[in-house]
Design an enzyme around this catalytic site. Structure first.
Site, PDB file in Angstrom:
ATOM      1  CG  PHE A 150       6.716 -11.428   3.661  1.00 10.59           C
ATOM      2  CD1 PHE A 150       6.850 -12.405   2.690  1.00 10.59           C
ATOM      3  CD2 PHE A 150       7.424 -11.575   4.839  1.00 10.59           C
ATOM      4  CE1 PHE A 150       7.676 -13.516   2.880  1.00 10.59           C
ATOM      5  CE2 PHE A 150       8.257 -12.671   5.045  1.00 10.59           C
ATOM      6  CZ  PHE A 150       8.384 -13.640   4.059  1.00 10.59           C
ATOM      7  N   GLY A 151       2.413  -9.107   3.249  1.00 10.10           N
ATOM      8  CA  GLY A 151       1.638  -7.883   3.426  1.00 10.10           C
ATOM      9  C   GLY A 151       0.665  -7.981   4.594  1.00 10.10           C
ATOM     10  CE1 TYR A 162       0.841  -9.539  12.477  1.00 12.41           C
ATOM     11  CE2 TYR A 162       1.817 -10.156  14.583  1.00 12.41           C
ATOM     12  CZ  TYR A 162       1.915 -10.034  13.210  1.00 12.41           C
ATOM     13  OH  TYR A 162       3.060 -10.420  12.560  1.00 12.41           O
ATOM     14  CB  SER A 196       3.636  -6.374  10.274  1.00 13.29           C
ATOM     15  OG  SER A 196       4.010  -5.048  10.571  1.00 13.29           O
ATOM     16  CB  SER A 250      12.174 -11.548  16.812  1.00 10.41           C
ATOM     17  OG  SER A 250      11.319 -11.909  17.883  1.00 10.41           O
ATOM     18  CE  LYS A 300       0.939 -12.240  10.228  1.00  9.89           C
ATOM     19  NZ  LYS A 300       1.217 -12.088   8.798  1.00  9.89           N
ATOM     20  CB  ILE A 353      -0.974   0.073   1.208  1.00  2.00           C
ATOM     21  CG1 ILE A 353      -0.254  -0.257   2.522  1.00  2.00           C
ATOM     22  CG2 ILE A 353      -2.188  -0.784   1.009  1.00  2.00           C
ATOM     23  CD1 ILE A 353      -1.066   0.120   3.743  1.00  2.00           C
ATOM     24  CB  ALA A 354       3.849   2.225   1.693  1.00  3.86           C
TER      25      ALA A 354
END
Ligand code: 15L
Length: 263
Positions: free
Chosen positions: A71-72, A135, A75, A164, A139, A34-35
């Protein structure tokens, strides 16, 4: 030339790193986010701004792609209403596009799908889903979406339950959860190259001492992490949050956000 690969979330930290590394490995990429994409476009790639909620755009972007690296979406922990669009509806668009194209999906899941397991537990990949927020719940839904599309439509998925993934581990919790950028890039390449994966679930975590997470389907793609947190142990062992809930559970601070249980 082999068919391209669609990478969603391309403008995020992991997306940018993967765009660079996969392109360097010769993968042709269709990038979306989106960016705007903040870097120079890697060779052999093109970028288009799109919302995951725009199913027409996602289907168009996936056209002719052999795989989707997803990966969108949100997050980190967000209010429920902000998670539904990208992570629930958007994920459905991604899987529908994969079904139409006969494409394999790599779904970037998260340890927050199982965050409410205690830190004293050692888990295999089939452990109970215990999301630690909206979130993490999205997932868990994504992991099950992959299961559904494999069982019902034969769409292959590699679900990567990422711990992480940062340049370096930052605190004592990440001594257990850290995954290096190069290990994630190698995992994605292995997932693209493997002849058959079916529905495979893999812990996205490095070769860290005292692992919380063991036993998964990594042999199916022939991936093993090369990096681990041993060199960071002395510097980070004392870097804890001071929050009793965060320190008790594997999901850390996400478990403590908005926590109101009294016993
Ligand atoms: C995640 O899923 C997040 O995307 C990332 O920002 C970290 O918070 C990571 O989990 C973690 O648990 O350290």
């Amino acid at each position: 030339m082999t068919e391209p690969v669609l990478l969603t979330g391309a403008s995020g930290a992991l997306g940018r790193m993967l765009a660079r590394e996969l392109s360097a490995a010769g993968v042709r990429l269709v990038l979306t986010d989106i960016a705007p994409f903040p870097d120079a476009l890697p060779p052999g790639s093109r970028f288009e701004e799109a919302e995951l909620e725009d199913g027409v755009a996602i289907r168009r972007l996936a056209k002719g792609c052999r795989a989707i690296l997803h990966f969108g979406g949100a997050s980190v922990e967000r209010p429920f209403e902000e998670v539904i669009g990208p992570n629930i509806r958007g994920l459905h668009h991604v899987y529908e596009a994969a079904r139409r194209e006969g494409a394999r999906v790599l779904f970037a899941s998260s340890n927050h799908a199982i965050g409410f397991h205690e830190r004293t537990e050692t888990l295999d990949i089939g452990c109970a889903l215990m999301p630690d927020g909206y979130y993490g719940l999205s997932k868990a839904y994504g992991e099950l979406m992959g299961r559904l599309y494999w069982d019902k439509h034969g769409v292959e998925s590699v679900v990567v339950r990422i711990g992480s993934c940062f340049l370096q581990p930052r605190d004592a919790r990440m001594l257990h959860t850290w995954l290096s950028y190069p290990d994630l890039a190698r995992l994605c390449l292995a997932a693209l190259a493997a002849p058959e994966v079916g529905y495979a679930r893999i812990w996205g975590v490095g070769d860290n001492p005292d692992p919380w997470w063991v036993e998964d389907d990594r042999a199916r793609i022939g991936w093993q992490p090369r990096d681990g947190t041993a060199p960071f142990r002395d510097a980070l062992a004392g870097r804890t949050s001071g929050d009793a809930i965060a320190e008790r559970f594997q999901g850390g601070a996400f478990c403590a956000m908005g926590h109101s249980r009294r016993d």
